[in-house]
Design a protein around this motif. Structure first.
Motif, PDB file in Angstrom:
ATOM      1  N   MET A   1     -81.020  38.010-119.289  1.00 41.50           N
ATOM      2  CA  MET A   1     -82.152  36.795-119.629  1.00 41.50           C
ATOM      3  C   MET A   1     -82.589  35.781-119.836  1.00 41.50           C
ATOM      4  SD  MET A   1     -82.779  36.261-124.004  1.00 41.50           S
ATOM      5  CE  MET A   1     -82.264  37.284-124.687  1.00 41.50           C
ATOM      6  N   LYS A   2     -84.074  35.164-119.407  1.00 43.65           N
ATOM      7  CA  LYS A   2     -84.395  33.928-118.690  1.00 43.65           C
ATOM      8  C   LYS A   2     -85.248  33.365-119.471  1.00 43.65           C
ATOM      9  CE  LYS A   2     -83.924  36.224-114.254  1.00 43.65           C
ATOM     10  NZ  LYS A   2     -82.594  36.112-113.128  1.00 43.65           N
ATOM     11  N   VAL A   3     -85.395  32.479-119.143  1.00 43.42           N
ATOM     12  CA  VAL A   3     -85.900  31.176-120.292  1.00 43.42           C
ATOM     13  C   VAL A   3     -87.253  30.439-119.774  1.00 43.42           C
ATOM     14  CG1 VAL A   3     -84.709  29.600-120.706  1.00 43.42           C
ATOM     15  CG2 VAL A   3     -86.722  29.044-122.331  1.00 43.42           C
ATOM     16  N   ARG A   4     -88.274  30.342-119.056  1.00 43.75           N
ATOM     17  CA  ARG A   4     -88.548  28.589-118.562  1.00 43.75           C
ATOM     18  C   ARG A   4     -88.902  27.770-119.598  1.00 43.75           C
ATOM     19  NH1 ARG A   4     -90.441  30.042-113.327  1.00 43.75           N
ATOM     20  NH2 ARG A   4     -91.420  28.176-112.487  1.00 43.75           N
ATOM     21  N   ILE A   5     -88.123  26.801-118.468  1.00 43.26           N
ATOM     22  CA  ILE A   5     -87.950  25.554-119.061  1.00 43.26           C
ATOM     23  C   ILE A   5     -88.328  24.339-118.218  1.00 43.26           C
ATOM     24  CG2 ILE A   5     -86.419  23.361-120.074  1.00 43.26           C
ATOM     25  CD1 ILE A   5     -83.978  25.658-120.419  1.00 43.26           C
ATOM     26  N   LEU A   6     -89.890  23.620-118.481  1.00 47.43           N
ATOM     27  CA  LEU A   6     -90.149  22.894-117.826  1.00 47.43           C
ATOM     28  C   LEU A   6     -90.475  23.428-115.978  1.00 47.43           C
ATOM     29  CD1 LEU A   6     -89.067  19.679-118.867  1.00 47.43           C
ATOM     30  CD2 LEU A   6     -90.713  20.393-120.308  1.00 47.43           C
ATOM     31  N   GLY A   7     -90.985  24.074-116.083  1.00 46.63           N
ATOM     32  CA  GLY A   7     -90.732  25.003-114.200  1.00 46.63           C
ATOM     33  C   GLY A   7     -89.839  25.633-114.284  1.00 46.63           C
ATOM     34  N   ILE A   8     -88.492  25.868-114.617  1.00 48.67           N
ATOM     35  CA  ILE A   8     -87.308  25.737-114.193  1.00 48.67           C
ATOM     36  C   ILE A   8     -86.823  27.159-114.455  1.00 48.67           C
ATOM     37  CG2 ILE A   8     -85.009  26.106-113.949  1.00 48.67           C
ATOM     38  CD1 ILE A   8     -86.842  24.095-111.951  1.00 48.67           C
ATOM     39  N   THR A   9     -87.105  28.080-114.141  1.00 53.07           N
ATOM     40  CA  THR A   9     -85.793  29.553-114.713  1.00 53.07           C
ATOM     41  C   THR A   9     -84.577  29.260-115.078  1.00 53.07           C
ATOM     42  OG1 THR A   9     -88.239  30.748-113.957  1.00 53.07           O
ATOM     43  CG2 THR A   9     -85.837  32.042-114.368  1.00 53.07           C
ATOM     44  N   VAL A  10     -84.373  29.826-116.449  1.00 49.88           N
ATOM     45  CA  VAL A  10     -82.836  29.290-116.449  1.00 49.88           C
ATOM     46  C   VAL A  10     -82.063  30.685-116.481  1.00 49.88           C
ATOM     47  CG1 VAL A  10     -81.145  28.031-117.943  1.00 49.88           C
ATOM     48  CG2 VAL A  10     -82.747  27.005-117.028  1.00 49.88           C
ATOM     49  N   ASP A  11     -80.933  31.039-116.645  1.00 50.16           N
ATOM     50  CA  ASP A  11     -80.426  32.550-117.332  1.00 50.16           C
ATOM     51  C   ASP A  11     -80.001  32.413-118.127  1.00 50.16           C
ATOM     52  OD1 ASP A  11     -80.888  34.480-114.509  1.00 50.16           O
ATOM     53  OD2 ASP A  11     -80.374  32.461-113.643  1.00 50.16           O
ATOM     54  N   ILE A  12     -79.963  32.971-118.788  1.00 49.25           N
ATOM     55  CA  ILE A  12     -79.324  32.395-120.692  1.00 49.25           C
ATOM     56  C   ILE A  12     -78.223  33.918-120.562  1.00 49.25           C
ATOM     57  CG2 ILE A  12     -79.367  32.624-123.236  1.00 49.25           C
ATOM     58  CD1 ILE A  12     -80.989  30.160-121.140  1.00 49.25           C
ATOM     59  N   ARG A  73     -83.390  27.335-127.337  1.00 48.19           N
ATOM     60  CA  ARG A  73     -83.424  28.069-128.270  1.00 48.19           C
ATOM     61  C   ARG A  73     -85.003  27.175-128.233  1.00 48.19           C
ATOM     62  NH1 ARG A  73     -76.969  26.104-130.649  1.00 48.19           N
ATOM     63  NH2 ARG A  73     -76.308  27.398-129.945  1.00 48.19           N
ATOM     64  N   ARG A  74     -85.282  26.545-128.549  1.00 50.98           N
ATOM     65  CA  ARG A  74     -86.532  25.838-128.890  1.00 50.98           C
ATOM     66  C   ARG A  74     -87.667  26.937-128.825  1.00 50.98           C
ATOM     67  NH1 ARG A  74     -83.366  23.409-130.999  1.00 50.98           N
ATOM     68  NH2 ARG A  74     -83.964  25.009-132.435  1.00 50.98           N
ATOM     69  N   LEU A  75     -87.474  27.922-127.223  1.00 55.45           N
ATOM     70  CA  LEU A  75     -88.532  28.165-126.429  1.00 55.45           C
ATOM     71  C   LEU A  75     -88.298  29.431-126.173  1.00 55.45           C
ATOM     72  CD1 LEU A  75     -88.500  25.851-123.222  1.00 55.45           C
ATOM     73  CD2 LEU A  75     -89.978  26.250-124.927  1.00 55.45           C
ATOM     74  N   GLY A  76     -87.497  29.792-127.941  1.00 51.56           N
ATOM     75  CA  GLY A  76     -87.190  31.180-128.027  1.00 51.56           C
ATOM     76  C   GLY A  76     -86.287  32.247-127.802  1.00 51.56           C
ATOM     77  N   THR A  77     -84.760  31.963-126.462  1.00 54.56           N
ATOM     78  CA  THR A  77     -84.350  32.539-126.355  1.00 54.56           C
ATOM     79  C   THR A  77     -83.187  32.402-127.647  1.00 54.56           C
ATOM     80  OG1 THR A  77     -83.490  31.031-124.917  1.00 54.56           O
ATOM     81  CG2 THR A  77     -84.940  32.124-124.254  1.00 54.56           C
ATOM     82  N   LYS A  78     -81.900  32.993-127.365  1.00 51.71           N
ATOM     83  CA  LYS A  78     -80.579  33.224-128.325  1.00 51.71           C
ATOM     84  C   LYS A  78     -79.338  32.644-127.400  1.00 51.71           C
ATOM     85  CE  LYS A  78     -82.174  36.903-131.505  1.00 51.71           C
ATOM     86  NZ  LYS A  78     -81.474  38.171-132.307  1.00 51.71           N
ATOM     87  N   PHE A 227     -86.883  14.531-121.719  1.00 52.27           N
ATOM     88  CA  PHE A 227     -86.433  15.741-121.400  1.00 52.27           C
ATOM     89  C   PHE A 227     -86.717  17.100-122.865  1.00 52.27           C
ATOM     90  CE2 PHE A 227     -83.528  19.437-121.657  1.00 52.27           C
ATOM     91  CZ  PHE A 227     -84.658  20.615-120.977  1.00 52.27           C
ATOM     92  N   MET A 228     -86.455  16.431-124.117  1.00 51.34           N
ATOM     93  CA  MET A 228     -86.308  17.226-124.866  1.00 51.34           C
ATOM     94  C   MET A 228     -88.309  17.174-125.619  1.00 51.34           C
ATOM     95  SD  MET A 228     -83.738  15.973-127.123  1.00 51.34           S
ATOM     96  CE  MET A 228     -83.483  16.735-128.790  1.00 51.34           C
ATOM     97  N   VAL A 229     -89.006  15.797-125.804  1.00 54.60           N
ATOM     98  CA  VAL A 229     -89.876  15.630-126.033  1.00 54.60           C
ATOM     99  C   VAL A 229     -91.008  17.177-124.979  1.00 54.60           C
ATOM    100  CG1 VAL A 229     -92.150  13.905-125.352  1.00 54.60           C
ATOM    101  CG2 VAL A 229     -90.085  12.997-126.569  1.00 54.60           C
ATOM    102  N   LYS A 230     -90.861  17.366-124.165  1.00 47.83           N
ATOM    103  CA  LYS A 230     -91.304  17.528-122.986  1.00 47.83           C
ATOM    104  C   LYS A 230     -91.144  18.649-123.504  1.00 47.83           C
ATOM    105  CE  LYS A 230     -92.940  15.138-119.220  1.00 47.83           C
ATOM    106  NZ  LYS A 230     -93.886  16.003-118.343  1.00 47.83           N
ATOM    107  N   VAL A 231     -89.982  19.444-123.885  1.00 40.81           N
ATOM    108  CA  VAL A 231     -89.649  20.552-124.255  1.00 40.81           C
ATOM    109  C   VAL A 231     -90.515  20.905-125.397  1.00 40.81           C
ATOM    110  CG1 VAL A 231     -88.354  22.276-125.041  1.00 40.81           C
ATOM    111  CG2 VAL A 231     -87.659  21.195-123.358  1.00 40.81           C
ATOM    112  N   LEU A 232     -90.222  20.053-126.218  1.00 39.64           N
ATOM    113  CA  LEU A 232     -91.661  20.521-127.274  1.00 39.64           C
ATOM    114  C   LEU A 232     -92.705  20.657-126.940  1.00 39.64           C
ATOM    115  CD1 LEU A 232     -89.315  18.036-129.777  1.00 39.64           C
ATOM    116  CD2 LEU A 232     -89.665  20.242-130.074  1.00 39.64           C
ATOM    117  N   CYS A 233     -93.443  19.253-126.324  1.00 35.28           N
ATOM    118  CA  CYS A 233     -94.984  19.440-125.920  1.00 35.28           C
ATOM    119  C   CYS A 233     -94.834  21.028-124.837  1.00 35.28           C
ATOM    120  CB  CYS A 233     -95.342  18.620-124.900  1.00 35.28           C
ATOM    121  SG  CYS A 233     -95.868  17.035-125.827  1.00 35.28           S
TER     122      CYS A 233
END
Length: 241
Positions: A1-12, A73-78, A227-233
């Protein structure tokens, strides 16, 4: 599973899953470049396209820090747990000892990687380990590259500090089956820098422990709330879309 965080793709992946992917790469003789991405690095990549490209071109990007796990987690992944450089190293060592892997440490001040290597070799005698400090000049670099190639490591741990180590590994592909930037992990392994007690790590307050021990880090710690503010945005924008 992957998630996009501020333009970076992170492997979960969990720590165990990450180690399994590393083991598979070594057994299948595939190259795997790993980036352990913390909030500071992800935040900086928004303003640095070269850094963003280096991170996103890696084969595996792990969530280094509870801030990245929170964002995922805020962006919808487990997302289940953080996979930091030092913790990933320590999780790899048992597999490396069992498989008699060849491991190379590059980085840290003179003597630190050597001390860390002695401790790891004592605890995991099955590992074939070589070390070299990270205080080398441009003129010395070809000799170091040749030394690594001759050693033919299964895993190359590079602790030159982020993002220098990420750029360095991207510029020198194929030095090892698996290459990982690990920041100041050699200091922790050597015992020259003490990690937070286990209870503090489990409370996800290691960042506060480090700040109290090293107050000069306060400017770097201010990145986390931004960083947290940008993620929430990002979450709000995606919700509106």
């Amino acid at each position: 599973m992957k998630v996009r965080i501020l333009g970076i793709t992170v492997d979960i992946y969990s720590m165990a899953e990450t180690v399994e992917k590393i083991r598979d790469a070594i057994e299948e003789r595939r190259l795997l470049r790993v980036v352990t991405a913390n909030p500071e690095m992800i935040y900086a990549s928004e303003q640095d396209p070269a850094l963003r490209q280096v991170i996103n071109s890696a084969d595996l990007v792990t969530p280094d820090g509870i801030g990245v796990v929170w964002a995922a987690r805020r962006l919808g992944t487990k997302a289940r747990e953080r996979v930091t450089g030092i913790d990933l190293m320590q999780a790899i060592f048992p597999a490396a000892a069992a498989g008699k892997w060849r491991i190379y440490f590059l980085g840290g001040k003179p003597g630190v990687a050597e001390l860390a290597g002695r401790k790891v070799s004592r605890d995991y005698p099955g590992i074939n380990l070589w070390t070299r400090h990270g205080y080398f000049s441009i003129q010395e670099e070809p000799e170091i590259l040749e030394e690594i190639r001759r050693f033919k490591p299964d895993v190359l741990f590079v602790g030159l500090g982020a993002p220098r180590q990420e750029f360095w590994l991207a510029e020198h592909p194929g030095l090892a089956r698996v290459s990982i930037g690990v920041g100041g992990s050699f200091d922790a392994l050597a015992g020259t820098v003490r990690r937070a007690p286990r209870q503090i790590q489990e409370l996800h307050l290691e960042w506060l422990y480090r700040l109290l021990k090293e107050p000069w880090r306060w400017r770097r710690q201010t990145v986390l709330p931004r960083f947290m503010v940008k993620v929430l945005c990002q979450k709000l924008t995606s919700f509106k879309g």
